[in-house]
Design a protein around this motif. Sequence first.
Motif, PDB file in Angstrom:
ATOM      1  N   GLU A  20     -40.206-111.514  44.735  1.00  0.00           N
ATOM      2  CA  GLU A  20     -40.240-110.063  44.960  1.00  0.00           C
ATOM      3  C   GLU A  20     -41.673-109.546  44.961  1.00  0.00           C
ATOM      4  OE1 GLU A  20     -39.009-106.680  46.242  1.00  0.00           O
ATOM      5  OE2 GLU A  20     -37.628-108.364  45.978  1.00  0.00           O
ATOM      6  N   GLU A  21     -42.488-110.097  44.100  1.00  0.00           N
ATOM      7  CA  GLU A  21     -43.904-109.702  44.053  1.00  0.00           C
ATOM      8  C   GLU A  21     -44.601-110.087  45.368  1.00  0.00           C
ATOM      9  OE1 GLU A  21     -47.840-110.991  41.495  1.00  0.00           O
ATOM     10  OE2 GLU A  21     -45.921-110.896  40.446  1.00  0.00           O
ATOM     11  N   LEU A  22     -44.299-111.285  45.862  1.00  0.00           N
ATOM     12  CA  LEU A  22     -44.871-111.747  47.127  1.00  0.00           C
ATOM     13  C   LEU A  22     -44.460-110.822  48.277  1.00  0.00           C
ATOM     14  CD1 LEU A  22     -44.947-115.414  48.343  1.00  0.00           C
ATOM     15  CD2 LEU A  22     -43.874-113.709  49.788  1.00  0.00           C
ATOM     16  N   LEU A  23     -43.192-110.454  48.305  1.00  0.00           N
ATOM     17  CA  LEU A  23     -42.685-109.602  49.388  1.00  0.00           C
ATOM     18  C   LEU A  23     -43.230-108.187  49.298  1.00  0.00           C
ATOM     19  CD1 LEU A  23     -38.982-110.864  49.485  1.00  0.00           C
ATOM     20  CD2 LEU A  23     -40.786-111.363  51.140  1.00  0.00           C
ATOM     21  N   GLN A  24     -43.387-107.690  48.085  1.00  0.00           N
ATOM     22  CA  GLN A  24     -43.954-106.341  47.930  1.00  0.00           C
ATOM     23  C   GLN A  24     -45.424-106.312  48.337  1.00  0.00           C
ATOM     24  OE1 GLN A  24     -43.132-104.701  44.050  1.00  0.00           O
ATOM     25  NE2 GLN A  24     -40.916-104.722  44.358  1.00  0.00           N
ATOM     26  N   PHE A  25     -46.142-107.376  48.054  1.00  0.00           N
ATOM     27  CA  PHE A  25     -47.540-107.478  48.480  1.00  0.00           C
ATOM     28  C   PHE A  25     -47.608-107.451  50.004  1.00  0.00           C
ATOM     29  CE2 PHE A  25     -51.441-110.578  48.490  1.00  0.00           C
ATOM     30  CZ  PHE A  25     -52.260-109.553  48.942  1.00  0.00           C
ATOM     31  N   LEU A  26     -46.709-108.201  50.658  1.00  0.00           N
ATOM     32  CA  LEU A  26     -46.668-108.211  52.119  1.00  0.00           C
ATOM     33  C   LEU A  26     -46.306-106.828  52.661  1.00  0.00           C
ATOM     34  CD1 LEU A  26     -46.741-109.650  54.846  1.00  0.00           C
ATOM     35  CD2 LEU A  26     -44.415-110.455  54.423  1.00  0.00           C
ATOM     36  N   ASP A  27     -45.351-106.166  52.020  1.00  0.00           N
ATOM     37  CA  ASP A  27     -44.942-104.822  52.455  1.00  0.00           C
ATOM     38  C   ASP A  27     -46.102-103.840  52.412  1.00  0.00           C
ATOM     39  OD1 ASP A  27     -42.337-105.369  53.080  1.00  0.00           O
ATOM     40  OD2 ASP A  27     -41.518-104.755  51.145  1.00  0.00           O
TER      41      ASP A  27
END
Length: 263
Positions: A140-147
């Motif tokens: 989730e942290e990885l995806l939020q960084f990408l977002d």
Amino acid sequence: MPGIAERNNVHVRGTGETAMMFAHGFGCDQNMWRFVAPAFEEQFRTVLFDHVGAGGSDPRAYDKNKYSSLAGYADDVVEIGRELDLTDAVFVGHSVSSMIGVLAAERAPGMFGKLVLVGPSPRYIDDEGYRGGFTPEQIEELLQFLDSNHMGWSTQMAPVIMGNPDRPELGQELTNSFCRTDPEIAKAFARVTFTSDNRSDLTRLAVPALVLQCSDDIIAGKEVGDFVSRTIPDCRMIVLNATGHCPNLSAPEEVISAMRTFV
């Protein structure tokens, strides 16, 4: 709407009777196979394409509902295969496309006779009795960084995914590839990729498979490769000396040599 060949930027080369289809991973395009695919053109009819939203595909074909799961991408593979009248072909999938190939083979019995899975992972998130390599919080942290920062994510993550820090040009190529991808499509595809669970699909694969596992891969570690090769009914695994997640770029000769033992 564009035709299938235009939609997925399909290119067919080679002279063999049997086809070999190459499918790229997240944030990449068919160019990632440029060191591998030509080696098989004398023996096979090679098929290269871009997933919708990547490379030279038609962005007008992107549908967020269709591509909200890997099934939408698998349907495209099947449509390409039917358009080219593929029978008993070899499917070569890198990273997330390994699972897309598993789904496609199940959807179209007889289309693919063998699967080569390069750096596969059926689930990136750890589960009870299963180690995918990441906790739910890490994903989730990885995806939020990408977002929040597509360019920053690409610049920071691509070299880590590629590995081979002694060859920075490889990490730079992957960074450039990530940055070329439409940010909104990249965010959606990343979420689909990193939250999918295709473990049960492996048990239904009815054709032989070869797993090519890098010796040190931060995205899909050997434990994951072991799981894949153990779960697919007819499967063997070759552990490459190559490191990182993209041996098709970093060690193409080793990938070609390993593939030749199978196809």
